[in-house]
Design an enzyme around this catalytic site. Structure first.
Site, PDB file in Angstrom:
ATOM      1  CB  CYS A 163      -0.937   0.004   1.206  1.00 23.24           C
ATOM      2  SG  CYS A 163      -2.016   1.457   1.279  1.00 23.24           S
TER       3      CYS A 163
ATOM      4  CB  CYS B 147      -0.685   2.384   4.001  1.00 23.54           C
ATOM      5  SG  CYS B 147      -2.301   1.844   3.423  1.00 23.54           S
ATOM      6  CG  ASP B 148       3.099   1.154   4.541  1.00 22.42           C
ATOM      7  OD1 ASP B 148       2.585   1.618   5.577  1.00 22.42           O
ATOM      8  OD2 ASP B 148       2.954  -0.023   4.192  1.00 22.42           O
TER       9      ASP B 148
END
Length: 322
Positions: free
Chosen positions: A132, A135-136
């Site tokens: 992701c 997300c990261d």
């Protein structure tokens, strides 16, 4: 007999559980072999509102579960093998539990990211391997990143990651990309993106603490090389967890559940879907949680509109003579 059964314990299912438990619906939540879903594989979550310093993925899931339990939600471990949607109450066959009947059903079984299935990958998820970018990506500011994939998602995530990384290397096993021309052109025009095409990933390389490289094999020469990197993003698609439904719920061509726009209603009255199992565009914890709220409210309205039925008699007739 249960008024509501929720399948899945990611942000969508747990949010639905919180809302329904507070409404005195006493939901039963069945968690499969991956309790908490993909969020449990995430280390630091910094984009979920309300946590100024971030929160660990497993901790966030744990807190949501405790909140649902506080209001009376009941959790059981089991694996749903089949669902009979032909009439209400819906009957579920659950390994580890047996037969479960539900007046309403919420599907929040999520989608599983496809992985490369190579040595070093699984043990480094969350510590250098991610599925992701949204997300990261922030954690790789000023670093070099490898992204594996050749479709539109890979091109989109590669472009997104250039906001943080100094260099993004796209690795694809073929010379030709599956991505649309406009997405390819956009990636090729980005000066931070470089290419390693016709390369097959064979191993994630780590120093025991963090990822240091991706070993790949040249499809033409067979030679192997290590691409040095601080992080590897796998973008080869997701698989919605809908196989157990055996085609009874309408899905798109890739298996994602179709819902009535603006709602969580499926083609079967009394069955609702929320989270990544019906969302292949956003796939974020916060959007999953929001759709879980929607599913709970849709379910409550559905149940309030139903006639009072003697479910024990209905189940007895369904079972037939002994």
């Amino acid at each position: 007999m249960h008024k509501v059964v929720i399948l899945g314990t990611g942000p969508a299912g747990l949010t639905a559980a919180i809302y329904l438990a507070r409404a005195n619906m006493n939901p039963l939540i069945i968690e499969g072999n991956e309790p908490g879903g993909q969020l449990t594989l995430t280390t630091e979550v910094e984009n979920f509102p309300g946590f100024t310093d971030g929160i660990l993925g497993p901790e966030l899931i744990g807190n949501m579960r405790k909140q649902a339990e506080r209001f009376g939600a009941v959790f059981k471990s089991g694996w749903v093998t089949s669902v009979d949607t032909s009439q209400s109450p819906f009957l579920l066959q659950v390994n580890g539990i047996g037969e479960v009947a539900a007046e309403a059903l919420i599907l929040s079984t999520g989608a599983s990211a496809k992985l490369l299935q190579i040595p070093g990958e699984a043990e480094n998820i969350g510590t250098g391997v991610s599925t992701c970018a949204t997300c990261d990506g922030f954690f790789y500011r000023g670093k070099k990143i490898v992204i594996v994939g050749g479709g539109d998602s890979a091109m989109e995530e590669a472009s997104f990651l250039t906001k943080f990384a100094t260099e993004v290397v796209i690795v694809h096993r073929r010379n030709e990309l599956r991505a649309s021309k406009i997405m390819q052109d956009r990636a090729r025009q980005n000066e931070k993106i470089s290419w390693k095409l016709n390369r097959m990933p064979v191993e994630v390389v780590s120093d025991g603490m963090k990822v240091t490289g991706l070993k790949v094999r040249n499809g033409e020469t067979g030679e192997e090389e290590i691409i040095e990197t601080d992080g590897i993003f796998v973008a080869i698609g997701h698989t919605p967890n809908t196989a157990f439904l055996d085609g009874q719920i309408e899905t798109d061509e890739t298996g994602y559940i179709q819902v009535v726009p603006g709602t969580t209603e499926t083609n079967i009255p009394g069955i609702f879907a929320c989270g990544d199992v019906q969302d292949k565009r956003y796939r974020q914890a916060i959007t999953a949680a929001g759709s879980g709220c929607m599913a709970a409210m849709d379910t409550e309205r559905y149940l309030e509109g139903q006639e009072i039925i003697d479910w024990s008699q209905t189940l007895s007739e369904k079972a037939g003579p002994k």
